[in-house]
Each structure stands twice: as structure tokens, then as C-alpha cells.
Design an enzyme around this catalytic site. Structure first.
Site, PDB file in Angstrom:
ATOM      1  N   ASN A 349       0.785  -1.218  -0.026  1.00 29.54           N
ATOM      2  CA  ASN A 349      -0.189   0.262  -0.019  1.00 29.54           C
ATOM      3  C   ASN A 349       0.836   1.124   0.151  1.00 29.54           C
ATOM      4  O   ASN A 349       0.299   2.294  -0.141  1.00 29.54           O
ATOM      5  CB  ASN A 349      -0.824   0.102   1.197  1.00 29.54           C
ATOM      6  CG  ASN A 349      -1.950  -1.300   1.173  1.00 29.54           C
ATOM      7  OD1 ASN A 349      -1.523  -2.227   1.577  1.00 29.54           O
ATOM      8  ND2 ASN A 349      -3.098  -0.979   0.922  1.00 29.54           N
ATOM      9  N   VAL A 356       0.068   6.499  -1.266  1.00 29.36           N
ATOM     10  CA  VAL A 356      -0.635   5.798  -0.372  1.00 29.36           C
ATOM     11  C   VAL A 356      -1.949   5.276  -0.758  1.00 29.36           C
ATOM     12  O   VAL A 356      -2.746   5.956  -1.210  1.00 29.36           O
ATOM     13  CB  VAL A 356      -0.555   6.548   0.970  1.00 29.36           C
ATOM     14  CG1 VAL A 356      -1.127   5.606   2.185  1.00 29.36           C
ATOM     15  CG2 VAL A 356       0.617   7.295   1.575  1.00 29.36           C
ATOM     16  N   CYS A 357      -1.888   3.956  -0.627  1.00 21.47           N
ATOM     17  CA  CYS A 357      -3.303   3.084  -1.085  1.00 21.47           C
ATOM     18  C   CYS A 357      -3.934   2.977   0.175  1.00 21.47           C
ATOM     19  O   CYS A 357      -3.627   2.042   1.029  1.00 21.47           O
ATOM     20  CB  CYS A 357      -3.137   1.868  -2.008  1.00 21.47           C
ATOM     21  SG  CYS A 357      -2.370   2.459  -3.613  1.00 21.47           S
ATOM     22  N   LEU A 358      -5.386   3.411   0.207  1.00 27.88           N
ATOM     23  CA  LEU A 358      -5.986   3.253   1.349  1.00 27.88           C
ATOM     24  C   LEU A 358      -7.494   3.407   1.074  1.00 27.88           C
ATOM     25  O   LEU A 358      -7.748   4.646   0.368  1.00 27.88           O
ATOM     26  CB  LEU A 358      -5.623   4.072   2.515  1.00 27.88           C
ATOM     27  CG  LEU A 358      -6.140   3.763   4.024  1.00 27.88           C
ATOM     28  CD1 LEU A 358      -5.886   2.207   4.421  1.00 27.88           C
ATOM     29  CD2 LEU A 358      -5.894   4.630   4.897  1.00 27.88           C
ATOM     30  N   TRP A 364      -7.923   2.936  -2.703  1.00 26.07           N
ATOM     31  CA  TRP A 364      -8.123   1.650  -2.547  1.00 26.07           C
ATOM     32  C   TRP A 364      -9.615   1.350  -2.695  1.00 26.07           C
ATOM     33  O   TRP A 364     -10.340   1.849  -2.177  1.00 26.07           O
ATOM     34  CB  TRP A 364      -7.326   1.074  -1.446  1.00 26.07           C
ATOM     35  CG  TRP A 364      -7.078  -0.308  -1.320  1.00 26.07           C
ATOM     36  CD1 TRP A 364      -7.610  -1.402  -0.649  1.00 26.07           C
ATOM     37  CD2 TRP A 364      -5.870  -0.934  -2.000  1.00 26.07           C
ATOM     38  NE1 TRP A 364      -7.036  -2.529  -0.986  1.00 26.07           N
ATOM     39  CE2 TRP A 364      -5.868  -2.140  -1.644  1.00 26.07           C
ATOM     40  CE3 TRP A 364      -4.843  -0.240  -2.698  1.00 26.07           C
ATOM     41  CZ2 TRP A 364      -4.917  -3.046  -2.208  1.00 26.07           C
ATOM     42  CZ3 TRP A 364      -3.837  -1.486  -3.303  1.00 26.07           C
ATOM     43  CH2 TRP A 364      -3.778  -2.801  -2.884  1.00 26.07           C
TER      44      TRP A 364
END
Length: 543
Positions: A349, A356-358, A364
Site C-alpha cells: 500500500n 498511499v493506497c487506502l 483503494w
């Protein structure tokens, strides 16, 4: 007479010259010559020493204190550690450039005035083992060569504005064998410039008196242990970390990832400002211990956060920085977040480009409740989510395609290999952060890694010895089922290969004992049992 030895004659009844010395009264156990005016060196005026030879032409020199063992220089660039160039272009001179040079202390009579009343016997020699560089060109009838000893090693890195800074040094001659040898404490001052700011004395270095001392047996000083100095420094740094505010405001963020974007606080709407201030208040009151945040007063849209890696994870003891920006339409949309990667991808992530993958950020996939809710979601929720959902124990399963394999032998094996690689990248991130600490966290980074250096080195030694990743808690191996497993052979080799780079950075921070005496390898039940089995096999084969 050799330049590094001063022969002290028996105390005369009449001083040199035409002056008549009055009978001495009883003197206290310690004489502090700081109360003297140092008439043989110069005149103290307005906290400055005016050199008689230089006719009072004054140059102000910055001072520093050896009682403060912390390093105060700002973070340096990645390849500029040796010159200690800070963010503002102030080039500080390394301590080693001038500490090894001898100095000449003129005016032997300054010492004569102090030692005469102590009845030091004729022929006794005193070797003064440490001091600083002197650029004085004046000649003297008699002088003492003062060299730097190993006791200087414990003071850590000190930033100076100039090389030629005179200091006050304490020397102590404690009473041992004979009552007449009282303790004498005095200070030697050798001015480099006409006007000098007087600085604080270091802890006196104890001399040991030898009754058999003669011209071939000088009285020598015993060096102070650098381990003791490091322990004192550790206490100061631990105190700094305890007092470090988890939330605070700063004036500017010139190195912030989003500094060139957005606008000043005055240009935002009242509703936007009100929401950001509400987030500030929540952060100030409710931030967990492992997260610290700095907000910008002139640019309310900018935040910087640091998260400490949790125990039991491949991120343990590391520092991970994030730059955050509140968009103009906040809170209708989530904040923008950039990770300080240093070019390393330590998580599915967290990309090496800083992305930032969320799901909370909309970068995300996730359910409706996992996404940003304008009327409910907060900045605190975002930071805690990064800490718990990204920097977790098994980051391999953060990748959606691998979640289904969690709990299977194949999935757990791949997760173990991935986590071992993540720890190595975490070590590299430590080095990156030490060399290039983000603005407003320079001292925090230095103090954090100074305090945690021994735990990190112990963990590395344990992993080299076969302890599984994540089994280290508070510098020891957990007595759990997983502790009976072992790290992969490649992991042990890779840790051993990169460990010295990390140790070198800790030594530069002032953890000198790591260079003098490396930590012994940690052992666990698994490695001990393996060695016992090998011994049994050998004994059986010999039969």
C-alpha cells in the site's frame, strides 16, 4: 625540558619579581580559579576575555557547552554528513578537525600561583592529557602541551560556528596518599580572539596521584568511560522524547511535498478553516503514543505526521513520515497523503513514489463504510488506519490477491519471506531518515534512533542467529510458538550484510559504545537446540 611536561619547583617564600608574598592562610579543599581575573592571560570584561597582546580588538565567538551532550545540528543531506551542512546552509565544523591538535598554555605563573600553596614536592611532574587547538602565535618562556585523550570521545557530535574556540578545562588532583595533597581545581584559558564568550566547564577529569612519581613517572589522568557519557546522553535524549509534543504547530514547511500547491490560510472559507481547526483539536487531545504531528500556521492545509513501527511487525522501531494536505473542498473529499519512501517500497500500500493506497483515501477498493465520510471521518482516523492497516504484522496480505491465501502453508511461507525483505527495507529507511530527517523532526529522529539503537542492534543480532522476524520484544526473544521457528538463511545473511551500515549511522549519532564493543549475538531456544542436536550427532558418529 620536554614540551608536554612541566616541572613544578618547591614553593618559594618569595614570588618571582620584586613582589613580597604574604603568608598563606588555610585554603579550602578546592580552589576555583574562575574567581580569579586571570591576570596572566587577559582581562575579563562583559563576559569576554580581552587579550592584552591584541590590543583589545574584539571578535565575538559563539560558545558551546560540554555539559550538553546532545547534537543540535539540523539534518543533513543524504551525501553531506561529513561536513554537517544543515537545511539552512550553515556549515558546521566537525569536532575531530580541531580536537586532536595541541595547544600551548602560556604564562606558567598562572599555575604557579595556584599550586604554590599546595606544597607540591620538587621534581613532581604533571601531565595534562587533553585540550583544544590553539592558534596563538605568541612566544612563551614556558608552556604546557595539552593533548586530547580518549575521555573526549564520549561527548558526541558538537556543532560549532568556528574552529578556534577557546575553552575552560578543569583538572583535579585528588588527595590520596598524603594529607598535604589536597584537591586542586583550576581552569586554563588560552584566548584565540580578543573577545570570547566564556563557556561552561566539563566534568573534571580525575587525576590519580602516585607517591613514587618522578621525572620518569608523570601523574596521568584516567579517561572517563565513553559508556558512562553515552548513558548520560541517553537520559537527556529520553527526556527530550518524553517532552516532545505529539501535536504542535510550526511556522513553515519549506520541504513539504505539497508546499508548492494549495494556498494560504487567509484564502480559505470559514467553514474550511473551522473543520481543519476541529481536526487539530482532535489530534492534540487524542493522538496515540506512537504518532506525532506538526501543523503549519501559515499554511493550515499542510500537516506532517510520523508513525513509529510497532513491536512484532517488520517495521518495529522505525520512523515513517507522511506529508498531508487538506484540499480546498475538504472535508467533502479526503486529504492528500504522500509517504516519504526514499525510493523504497516497504508495503503493497506504500509505493516507492510516495503514493498511499487506502480505502479511506479513495485510492483503494473498499465498502461504503470503509471510505471517507465527510460528516464522520477525521484526520485522526486516517492516521490510525495507516498505522493499523498498513504498517501491520503481515503486510503481504495487504495485497487483495493474496488475502485468500492467509492461513495456508503456502501463503504463510510467502508472507514470511515478504516480511523479511520488508525489515531489510525498513533498516534502509532508518538510514535514509537519519541522513535526511524531515523538517521540524531533525532532533526527534536523532534522539529516537539514539535511544532505540541498542534494541535495533540486538534484534539484528538475534535475526542473524536464527530468531524469526517479529519475535523481538523489548530487546529479548518472545517465548512463543513462533519463537521456536527460524528465519531463512537468506534473511540471516542479508541482515548480517547490511547491519554494519546501520551501526555506523548510530555511531555517528553518538552511540560510541557500538563501535568499541559490538553487541553479542542474541541466542534463542531454537538455535541452542540445533547446536545440541549437531553435537549429539557428532558424538554418535564417533562411536
Amino acid at each position: 625540558m620536554e614540551p608536554d611536561v612541566v616541572e613544578i619547583p618547591p614553593p618559594p617564600l618569595i614570588a618571582s619579581g620584586s613582589r613580597t608574598r604574604k603568608p598563606r592562610k588555610a585554603v579550602p579543599e578546592v580552589i576555583d580559579v574562575e574567581s580569579y581575573e586571570f591576570r596572566n592571560v587577559g582581562v575579563v570584561k562583559d563576559n569576554n576575555v580581552v587579550d592584552k597582546k591584541n590590543k583589545g580588538k574584539a571578535i565575538q565567538v559563539d560558545s558551546f557547552s560540554f555539559n550538553n551532550v546532545q547534537s543540535h545540528h539540523h539534518g543533513s543531506s543524504l551525501l553531506n554528513l561529513e561536513t554537517f551542512q544543515d537545511y539552512y546552509g550553515h556549515k558546521n565544523i566537525p569536532f575531530s578537525e580541531f580536537a586532536n591538535q595541541p595547544i600551548d598554555v602560556d604564562d606558567y605563573s598562572m599555575y604557579q600561583d595556584v599550586l604554590d600553596p599546595k606544597d607540591v614536592p620538587a621534581g613532581a611532574e604533571v601531565t595534562v592529557p587533553w585540550g583544544l587547538n590553539s592558534s596563538s602565535k605568541g612566544t612563551a618562556k614556558s608552556s604546557i602541551s595539552i593533548m586530547r585523550s580518549q575521555s573526549m570521545k564520549g561527548y558526541g557530535t558538537v556543532s560549532l560556528a568556528t574552529t578556534n574556540v577557546p575553552q575552560l578545562w578543569d583538572y583535579t588532583l585528588p588527595q590520596q596518599n598524603q594529607a598535604i595533597y589536597s584537591s586542586v581545581s583550576f581552569s586554563a584559558v588560552q584566548p584565540q580572539t580578543p573577545d570570547v564568550v566564556m563557556v561552561t566547564n566539563p566534568t573534571p577529569n580525575p587525576f590519580s596521584y602516585d607517591a613514587s612519581a618522578s621525572s620518569s613517572h608523570p601523574i596521568a589522568a584516567e579517561p572517563i568511560s565513553s559508556v558512562q557519557d553515552s548513558s548520560n546522553a541517553r537520559k537527556l535524549k529520553e527526556e527530550f522524547l518524553r517532552d516532545f509534543k505529539r501535536f504542535d504547530t510550526v511556522e513553515d514547511f519549506s520541504d513539504h511535498h505539497y508546499a508548492s500547491k494549495g494556498k494560504s490560510s487567509k484564502q480559505h472559507s470559514k467553514n474550511w478553516v473551522k473543520k481543519v481547526q476541529a481536526d487539530w483539536k482532535i489530534l492534540e487531545n487524542d493522538l496515540p503514543e506512537a504518532i506525532s504531528v506538526r501543523a503549519c500556521e501559515s499554511r493550515m492545509d499542510l500537516l506532517r505526521a510520523v508513525i513509529i513501527g510497532a513491536e512484532g511487525t517488520p517495521y518495529h522501531d522505525g520512523l515513517f513520515f507522511f506529508d498531508i494536505q487538506f484540499p480546498d473542498t475538504y472535508p467533502s473529499v479526503p486529504p492528500n497523503v504522500h509517504y516519504h519512501s526514499g525510493g523504497l517500497r516497504i508495503n503493497p500500500n506504500l509505493y516507492n513514489c510516495g503514493k498511499v493506497c487506502l480505502s479511506l483515501l479513495g485510492t483503494w477498493a473498499g465498502s461504503a463504510r470503509e471510505k471517507w465520510l465527510p460528516n464522520e471521518s477525521t484526520m485522526l482516523q486516517l492516521l490510525v488506519s495507516i498505522q493499523a492497516l498498513i504498517l501491520n504484522e503481515k503486510p503481504y496480505f495487504n495485497e487483495p490477491g493474496y488475502v485468500q491465501s492467509a492461513g495456508t502453508a503456502s501463503g504463510e511461507s510467502k508472507s514470511k519471506v515478504y516480511s523479511e525483505n520488508v525489515f531489510l527495507l525498513s533498516l534502509k529507511t532508518m538510514v535514509y531518515s537519519i541522513r535526511r530527517p524531515p523538517q521540524h523532526f531533525e532532533e526527534y529522529v536523532q534522539n529516537h534512533y539514539f535511544v532505540r539503537s541498542h534494541d535495533i542492534v540486538k534484534a539484528c543480532n538475534a535475526y542473524k542467529a536464527g530468531a524469526p522476524l517479529g519475535s523481538m520484544v523489548k530487546g529479548g526473544v518472545q517465548d512463543l510458538e513462533e519463537a521456536r521457528q527460524s528465519g531463512s538463511k537468506k534473511f540471516k545473511t542479508d541482515v548480517a550484510s547490511f547491519m554494519q551500515t546501520v551501526v555506523d549511522e548510530f555511531v555517528k549519532l553518538g552511540v560510541k559504545e557500538l563501535a568499541e564493543k559490538p553487541e553479542p549475538p542474541m541466542s534463542n531456544a531454537n538455535t541452542e537446540n540445533q547446536s545440541k542436536k549437531k553435537t549429539r550427532k557428532r558424538s554418535r558418529s564417533s562411536r
